[in-house]
Design a protein around this motif. Structure first.
Motif, mmCIF file in Angstrom:
data_model
loop_
_atom_site.group_PDB
_atom_site.id
_atom_site.type_symbol
_atom_site.label_atom_id
_atom_site.label_comp_id
_atom_site.label_asym_id
_atom_site.label_seq_id
_atom_site.Cartn_x
_atom_site.Cartn_y
_atom_site.Cartn_z
ATOM 1 N N LEU A 1 0.830 -1.206 0.000
ATOM 2 C CA LEU A 1 0.000 0.000 0.000
ATOM 3 C C LEU A 1 0.865 1.257 0.000
ATOM 4 N N ASN B 1 2.236 1.576 -3.536
ATOM 5 C CA ASN B 1 1.169 2.023 -4.428
ATOM 6 C C ASN B 1 0.899 3.517 -4.228
ATOM 7 N N GLY B 2 0.816 3.937 -2.987
ATOM 8 C CA GLY B 2 0.546 5.344 -2.693
ATOM 9 C C GLY B 2 1.665 6.259 -3.144
ATOM 10 N N TRP C 1 -7.554 7.332 -2.850
ATOM 11 C CA TRP C 1 -6.348 7.470 -3.665
ATOM 12 C C TRP C 1 -5.738 6.104 -3.943
ATOM 13 N N GLN C 2 -5.709 5.238 -2.940
ATOM 14 C CA GLN C 2 -5.169 3.889 -3.154
ATOM 15 C C GLN C 2 -5.941 3.185 -4.277
ATOM 16 N N TYR C 3 -7.260 3.239 -4.212
ATOM 17 C CA TYR C 3 -8.083 2.610 -5.241
ATOM 18 C C TYR C 3 -7.824 3.249 -6.610
ATOM 19 N N TYR D 1 -5.184 4.812 -7.748
ATOM 20 C CA TYR D 1 -3.881 4.409 -8.294
ATOM 21 C C TYR D 1 -3.914 2.970 -8.782
#
Length: 177
Positions: free
Chosen positions: A8, A11-12, A156-158, A160
């Motif tokens: 995570l 990814n972020g 934001w995670q989703y 990306y």
């Protein structure tokens, strides 16, 4: 658990650099402005504003929405100062929008377009337009909707992850020919 936290974080961090901080191109006059579908976040009015400022005389607005969509009814109405073309892309994806743009460019002789979308969508949209629209005689300028997105960390995670997934899909699909 530590692996999930690391994934995570990666990814972020990478998504922030690649997508949230994507650089839009400088505005230059073009044959048409292409407004990609998405949320009604001001993109349609921004595309029309760019045309009214003289960047293009034609605005192609992707219209994958319900026929009763109030925003699209207003945006797609005939205008005196700007030619507006509203069409649903087939398929209803960024790739479909790039193919639709290419077909209209063939029909109208467009050699350059300004593409309007979310900032975080610009890198993937650019790649898809490179695969489906850009040729030695055609170019694309990518512009983001001038607004902020007050997303939570989870959103934001989703976002990306979705952009990465769409990028992988574009690479697998390859050129639109």
């Amino acid at each position: 658990m530590a692996v999930l936290v690391l994934l995570l974080f990666l990814n972020g961090a990478s998504g922030t650099l690649l997508f949230a901080r994507a650089k839009p191109d400088s505005l230059v006059p073009a044959d048409a402005i292409v407004v990609l579908g998405g949320e009604h976040d001001g993109r349609e009015s921004y595309g029309l504003k760019l045309a009214q400022e003289g960047y293009a005389r034609t605005v192609l607005i992707s219209n994958p929405y319900h026929p009763q969509d109030k925003t699209m009814k207003d945006v797609c109405r005939p205008r005196r100062d700007v030619r507006v073309i509203c069409r649903p892309p087939v398929p209803s994806t960024t790739r479909g929008e790039a193919i639709m743009t290419r077909e209209l460019a063939d029909q109208y002789g467009w050699t350059s377009v300004i593409v309007v979308s979310w900032r975080y969508h610009l890198p993937r949209a650019r790649r898809i337009f490179e695969q489906c629209f850009v040729t030695p005689n055609r170019e694309v300028v990518m512009r983001d909707v001038p607004r902020r997105y007050p997303f939570s960390v989870a959103q934001w995670q989703y976002t990306y992850l979705y952009q990465y997934g769409g990028w992988v899909k574009a690479e697998i699909q390859g050129p639109c020919d």
